[in-house]
Design a protein around this motif. Structure first.
Motif, PDB file in Angstrom:
ATOM      1  N   TYR A 145       0.830  -1.202   0.000  1.00 55.15           N
ATOM      2  CA  TYR A 145       0.000   0.000   0.000  1.00 55.15           C
ATOM      3  C   TYR A 145       0.867   1.255   0.000  1.00 55.15           C
ATOM      4  N   PRO A 149       0.968   2.189  -5.149  1.00 52.39           N
ATOM      5  CA  PRO A 149      -0.021   3.051  -5.820  1.00 52.39           C
ATOM      6  C   PRO A 149       0.580   3.972  -6.872  1.00 52.39           C
ATOM      7  N   ALA A 150       1.770   4.525  -6.636  1.00 50.95           N
ATOM      8  CA  ALA A 150       2.351   5.441  -7.620  1.00 50.95           C
ATOM      9  C   ALA A 150       2.593   4.698  -8.941  1.00 50.95           C
ATOM     10  N   LEU A 152       0.924   2.149 -10.051  1.00 51.64           N
ATOM     11  CA  LEU A 152      -0.384   1.919 -10.662  1.00 51.64           C
ATOM     12  C   LEU A 152      -0.804   3.160 -11.445  1.00 51.64           C
ATOM     13  N   SER A 153      -0.583   4.325 -10.825  1.00 51.97           N
ATOM     14  CA  SER A 153      -0.952   5.585 -11.462  1.00 51.97           C
ATOM     15  C   SER A 153      -0.089   5.839 -12.702  1.00 51.97           C
ATOM     16  N   ASN A 154       1.216   5.605 -12.592  1.00 49.75           N
ATOM     17  CA  ASN A 154       2.103   5.827 -13.742  1.00 49.75           C
ATOM     18  C   ASN A 154       1.697   4.952 -14.916  1.00 49.75           C
ATOM     19  N   GLU A 158      -3.733   7.906 -17.418  1.00 44.80           N
ATOM     20  CA  GLU A 158      -5.057   8.528 -17.518  1.00 44.80           C
ATOM     21  C   GLU A 158      -6.092   7.657 -18.223  1.00 44.80           C
ATOM     22  N   MET A 159      -5.812   6.375 -18.369  1.00 43.04           N
ATOM     23  CA  MET A 159      -6.825   5.511 -18.985  1.00 43.04           C
ATOM     24  C   MET A 159      -7.531   4.720 -17.895  1.00 43.04           C
ATOM     25  N   THR A 160      -8.840   4.541 -18.059  1.00 42.59           N
ATOM     26  CA  THR A 160      -9.553   3.688 -17.128  1.00 42.59           C
ATOM     27  C   THR A 160      -9.425   2.247 -17.608  1.00 42.59           C
ATOM     28  N   ARG A 161      -9.782   1.309 -16.725  1.00 44.09           N
ATOM     29  CA  ARG A 161      -9.695  -0.104 -17.122  1.00 44.09           C
ATOM     30  C   ARG A 161     -10.543  -0.351 -18.365  1.00 44.09           C
ATOM     31  N   HIS A 257      -1.067  -3.413 -15.235  1.00 44.22           N
ATOM     32  CA  HIS A 257      -2.132  -2.970 -14.326  1.00 44.22           C
ATOM     33  C   HIS A 257      -2.624  -4.141 -13.477  1.00 44.22           C
ATOM     34  N   LYS A 261      -2.328  -4.575  -9.441  1.00 43.19           N
ATOM     35  CA  LYS A 261      -3.560  -4.782  -8.680  1.00 43.19           C
ATOM     36  C   LYS A 261      -3.505  -6.111  -7.933  1.00 43.19           C
ATOM     37  N   LEU A 264      -1.400  -5.823  -4.992  1.00 47.08           N
ATOM     38  CA  LEU A 264      -2.063  -5.038  -3.952  1.00 47.08           C
ATOM     39  C   LEU A 264      -3.154  -5.835  -3.249  1.00 47.08           C
TER      40      LEU A 264
END
Lengths: 293, 817
Positions: A145, A149-150, A152-154, A158-161, A257, A261, A264
């Motif tokens: 945790y 997360p960083a 995951l963001s990188n 800016e795309m969603t699943r 991704h 996930k 995590l």
């Protein structure tokens, strides 16, 4: 350059007490401090209080630690309900998580001192071992945790699943059209790539990120680059290769991704079943202690 | 051939139908003229099965036709039956091209050469307008169409779609969807990109282009239409393509031009203006009446009542009270003095200065959107920092403004007939001072929409509100001790200037010496350091700037530009200096504030050398946030993606706190430097969603939240108007089984928003039918503990911020570090 209009928005600040700080540093580490004090008191009193013949779970001191420990375990396991029960009120899940983490870690000290270092092959030690499994999986959880997360963001850019999956579908439609003029052998490879399910892979592939037998990679390797033709050439094989390359990149993003996930979340598959087993073992431990009193 | 009638009704929407039905009932000779081949085209075009609402619920329906909330099909069938039953004389397929003549003898020309004669005309044509026609030669050829009902009915054709909006793109995609139809589809775009269309549509179009299913021709316009051919003007000259069918989707022309062509005057130049009407709906052209949406009444019930009323008026019943009379009577019943509705309307109109030019009809309408209240001496009307964007008018009595928050005894009076609260209306920000009644006082509170409409349609009201607001803003800004006389020269010299987003008001290094106040919108201050613009600060509405250069006579030391579309008031610097000279206390305060700002600036400048990257990062982050609407936000959800584990508990908590639908999409939205702006309401200072809500269902609540109340009719205007895509249209889902029964027995869908299929299936099983209404974040108002998204975040990634608190150097640098 300027002056703000006088504003006394106390009510709003109170409501917005969602300070920008993580669960680990919540309220200037309030729960770390509480947990440390708890551990310190337990350790000092352990050496301070003389239990004859030696420390064990059955002394009054052992019962005290045991009661605190059992209480903590039950309370800690209620986080799962708190998280899902979205009731009104001045509570924050971040504060709960913070307390959960630090008090859970404090259990290592309290539980161990409660045993008086008397371990054996029995239901009591089973409860202790399960507790340690829960805590160790939790420590893994804290670590991921705090660090993942960083990444995951990188990776998401800016795309969603949903957009990632749609992007594959869009490439596939173009690939399907572009592959029409290809010969039998070539088009079979493209078809194999198109037909392979994006998600139907084992947990091993998901966690490691190594996808053996990926038909897109295989097809891409087959259509080796022909550098004699210019970039953006309209030659069917070149178009297909470019599209396969895009498909591979898009799959890689989805796979990264899913890998992050999975990292995590994977610990929860130990943490939660072990907690339930722990609650059962703890019940057995308490019942048997009182039964043989 | 020509027919002669007592009244001709143009348009068969709810207003026209109701008028025609009543004329038939009264035995008045009439004709109902409809452009299309069916009645009530606007409702006819609603989506199949749409649930039509019947707001406002407190208004009685006065019509010979029935109407209640229900399915589109049921409503249309009912009207068709009752129009037939009433023996209404309907002429379908008749487009009116002009109206000439005078009252008692009008001639209505219908496309195709037919004429209708009538003594009076009722225009009920709505606001839909007519589609824009192609203007190139050959535009009257029959293979051009302006609508596409079923793309599946065309085969083996070369079809060209003209227009780059959503309608055009959707038509083109539909025609090319099935390769078996074997159509060759082209779409023409005058520009290079499809800026007016939804991103999703543009993406699908680009994909279809890449796959060769649609030919997209950019920078291309039709030059000439010929049989089977289309000549195109392209960037590289003319080109002729084969074309069997043209589908033109280039928007529609509002009906104003046609209405004005009939000799009818409007209330103003503004796009929101309406025809000027008498209490009996008569326009400035005697004998022609306007009712319904065209008259400014978008709700079905209003329209139907007006149809009935206008026929009654024409029939000589001039004493008829409008159907809203009981609503107004109830409103006024709270006031002392037992006066009648008409008496009160006259008192408000005569006493409140900005209302004096209104017609009785406008006055009634304004009162319907307003509330009235009586206060005793000393009662608080609103408090400093209350959110509120309404404006008040004093009909009787007077009020006192507490200008110094620390000392309530210092007050400034506002006399009878004047207004207050206008700063909140214009700036969209919280109330600047507490206001109390000085004596027994009667005030009216104009809702934001009513006030904006008044200002837009009544020039004298606009001027009065402007002058008063500039003066008040000055008084409020410079705090206690100043009087109207002190600022009079400043007010006289003041000029209101509109500023585009991104436009600079002050340029660094310039020598101009004006002082500005932000009236609405917000500004950002930037300074060039080492060649790069560095973000210094964010200025919300109500702030003044530009005084430094005036006081020390130096050139401008930073650039100030608009973060969003804004309005500033400009004062000559000398007048400001004079004011400071006359008021030593004010001067002292201004100097102290300037010193503080200099300190911040030099702090950032000094930091730039040692922590250059932190300053750059801060500048970039601030710019990113402003680009994403934080500049006009009042309270926005941000997600720190260095902490977000993607558990979506925020969305689940949102759904579970609000009847089972999430009002935020965590994943969607832009991200910069791990700071993510999810798709979730920003609670804008001037909410775009409020702009066009027929039942005025969107309001600002007591905590500053913008929310939609239960009068929503599900029209979807707000969803289309929101630039951030945060409003969804959905039906209220059925109740889920409890959390405990899910945990123990696995019943129901569990926490969070249930899947669409579960909602649909369960609603069907339980026999629930609920209409789709607009749903958006209400900041969890009324829920103890505040926004659920933040409370439910396990890691602290979700935070809610206000821009003036968050867009500061210390905050962003600290967060970045």
């Amino acid at each position: 350059m300027a002056t703000l209009p006088g504003q006394d928005e106390n009510f709003r600040e109170q409501r917005q007490a969602s300070d920008h700080e993580s669960f680990l540093s919540h309220k200037r580490m309030r729960w770390l401090k509480i947990a440390l004090v708890l551990c310190l008191v337990a350790v000092v009193s352990y050496f301070w209080i003389d239990v004859t013949p030696r420390h064990n779970g059955g002394s009054w001191y052992g019962y005290t630690l045991g009661t605190i420990g059992a209480g903590l375990i039950v309370w800690l396991s209620l986080l799962g309900i708190r998280k899902r029960n979205m009731s009104a009120g001045r509570w924050s899940l971040k504060a709960w998580t913070s307390a959960h983490v630090y008090l859970g870690l404090a259990l290592i000290v309290i539980g161990t001192l409660h045993t008086g270092f008397q371990l054996g092959l029995n239901v009591h030690t089973l409860a202790y071992v399960l507790m340690m499994v829960v805590i160790l999986s939790g420590i893994y959880g804290i670590a991921v945790y705090a660090t993942l997360p960083a990444a995951l963001s990188n990776n998401s850019k800016e795309m969603t699943r949903k957009q990632m999956v749609e992007a594959v579908a869009a490439i596939d439609r173009q690939l399907h059209d572009a592959a029409q003029p290809l010969g039998r052998e070539d088009s079979d490879l493209v078809i194999a790539a198109l037909e392979q399910d994006t998600f139907d892979w084992g947990i091993g592939a998901r966690l490691s990120g190594h996808y053996r037998n990926c038909t897109t990679t295989r097809a891409l390797n087959h259509f080796a680059s022909d550098w004699s033709r210019p970039v953006g050439s309209e030659e069917p094989a070149d178009k297909v290769r470019a599209l396969l390359g895009r498909r591979k990149n898009q799959l890689d993003q989805i796979r990264r991704h899913m890998r992050i996930k999975a990292l995590l979340e994977v610990w929860l598959y130990v943490h939660i079943p072990a907690t339930i087993a722990l609650l059962a073992a703890l019940t057995a431990h308490i019942v048997s202690v009182f039964y043989y009193w | 051939m020509a027919d002669q009638y007592r009244v001709a009704i143009i348009g068969s929407g709810p207003a026209g139908l109701s008028a025609a039905a009543h004329a038939a009932q009264l035995g008045m000779t009439h004709v109902l003229i409809e452009k299309t081949d069916h009645l009530s085209d606007t409702i006819f075009k609603y989506q199949k099965g749409k649930h039509v609402m019947a707001t406002p619920s407190n208004l009685v329906l006065r019509s010979d036709l029935d109407f209640d909330a229900g399915k589109r099909e049921f409503i249309l069938d009912t009207w068709d039956d009752q129009i037939a039953g009433n023996k209404v004389n309907v002429q379908l397929n008749s487009e009116v091209t002009g109206i000439t003549g005078e009252t008692g003898n009008f001639t209505i020309e219908i496309m195709g050469g037919k004429m209708v004669h009538a003594e009076a005309v009722i225009m009920a044509i709505g606001t839909q307008g007519n589609p824009n026609k192609l203007r190139s030669p050959g535009a009257d050829l029959p293979h051009i169409q302006y609508q596409l009902d079923d793309p599946g009915e065309y085969f083996d054709e070369h079809i060209t779609v003209v227009g780059s909006g959503d309608a055009g793109i959707e038509n083109a995609l539909g025609l090319a969807a099935d390769p078996k139809q074997n159509n060759t589809v082209s779409i023409l775009n005058r520009g290079t990109d499809f800026a007016r269309a939804k991103a999703a549509n543009v993406k699908l179009l680009e994909e279809a282009e890449a796959a060769g299913r649609i030919f997209v021709r950019r920078e291309t316009t039709p030059a000439e239409v010929r049989e089977k051919e289309l000549v195109l003007d392209t960037r590289d000259g003319q080109e002729t393509i084969r074309c069997d069918r043209i589908i033109a989707r280039t928007g529609s022309q509002p009906p104003r031009g046609f209405v004005e062509g009939c000799g009818i005057e409007f209330t103003g130049e503004d796009r929101g203006a309406f025809p000027r009407l008498s209490p009996s709906f008569e326009t400035t052209k005697s004998g022609i009446h306007v009712i319904g949406a065209l008259a400014g009444y978008p709700l079905i019930k209003h329209c139907m009542n007006q149809g009935y009323d206008v026929i009654e008026f024409l029939n000589g019943n001039l004493d008829l009270k409008p159907a809203d009379e009981p609503i107004l009577a109830e409103k006024f019943s709270a006031l002392p003095g037992r006066r009648s509705v008409d008496e009160w309307l006259e008192i408000f109109r005569n006493n409140v200065v900005i209302l004096q030019e209104l017609s009785p009809l406008q006055m009634r309408e304004l009162m319907l959107d307003s509330t009235v209240a009586a206060y005793s001496a000393g009662d608080v009307i609103f408090e400093c920092n209350d959110p509120g964007s309404s404006m008040f008018g004093i009909a009787e009595g007077s009020v006192l403004v507490e200008v110094n928050p620390d000392d309530p005894s210092i007050t400034v009076p506002i006399e009878q007939g004047s207004i207050f609260g206008e700063v909140g209306l214009i700036s969209g920000r919280r109330r600047g001072s507490t206001i109390r009644a000085a004596e027994p006082t009667v005030v009216m509170e104009l809702s934001r929409n009513a006030a904006l409409k008044l200002v837009a349609t009544t020039p004298s009201a606009a001027r009065a509100v402007n002058a008063i607001s500039v003066e008040r803003q000055l008084l409020q800004m410079f705090g206690s001790g100043l009087t109207k006389e002190d600022v009079a020269t400043l007010v006289d010299a003041a000029e209101v200037v509109d500023v585009r987003a991104g436009q600079a008001v002050i340029e660094e290094g310039a020598e101009d010496k004006d002082v500005y106040v932000i009236r609405r919108g917000s500004m950002i201050v930037e300074k060039k350091i080492g060649g790069n613009p560095v973000f210094l600060s964010y200025l919300p509405a109500g702030t003044y700037f530009g005084e430094m250069a005036v006081v020390d006579g130096s050139p401008r030391n930073a650039t100030v530009k608009a973060a969003i579309k804004s309005q500033v008031v400009r004062f000559p610097g000398q007048a400001f200096v004079d004011l400071l000279e006359r008021n030593p206390r004010l001067r002292e305060r201004a100097m102290a504030e300037m010193a503080g700002r200099r300190e911040t600036n030099s702090f950032i400048e000094s930091r730039k050398d040692s922590f250059g990257s932190a300053v750059d990062m801060y500048s970039e982050t601030a710019r990113f946030l402003i680009d994403n609407g934080i500049g006009e936000a009042t309270d926005v959800l941000l997600i720190d993606e260095t902490m977000c584990v993607g558990c979506d508990n925020c969305e689940k908590a949102c759904a579970d706190s609000h009847e089972g639908l999430s009002r935020l999409d965590r994943e969607a939205g832009r991200t910069y430097a791990h700071l993510h702006v999810p798709t979730s309401c920003r609670h804008c200072e001037h909410p775009h969603c409020m702009a066009d809500c027929p039942p005025n269902a969107i309001k600002r609540g007591p905590d500053g939240e913008v929310f939609i109340d239960e009068t929503c009719i599900g029209c979807g205007n707000c969803q289309r108007n929101c630039p951030y895509g945060v409003i969804r249209m959905d039906a209220k889902p059925p109740k889920k089984p409890s959390l405990l029964s899910w945990m123990l027995f696995g019943s129901g869908p569990g926490p969070g928003e249930a899947s669409y299929s579960w909602r649909k299936k369960t609603a069907e099983k339980r026999g629930l039918e609920s209409p789709k209404t607009a749903i958006k974040c209400d900041m969890c108002s009324g829920i103890e503990g505040g926004p659920a998204c933040v409370r439910a975040c396990p890691t602290g990634a979700a935070i809610r911020v206000a821009p003036e608190k968050f867009l500061t150097f210390t905050k962003l640098a600290e967060d970045a570090g």
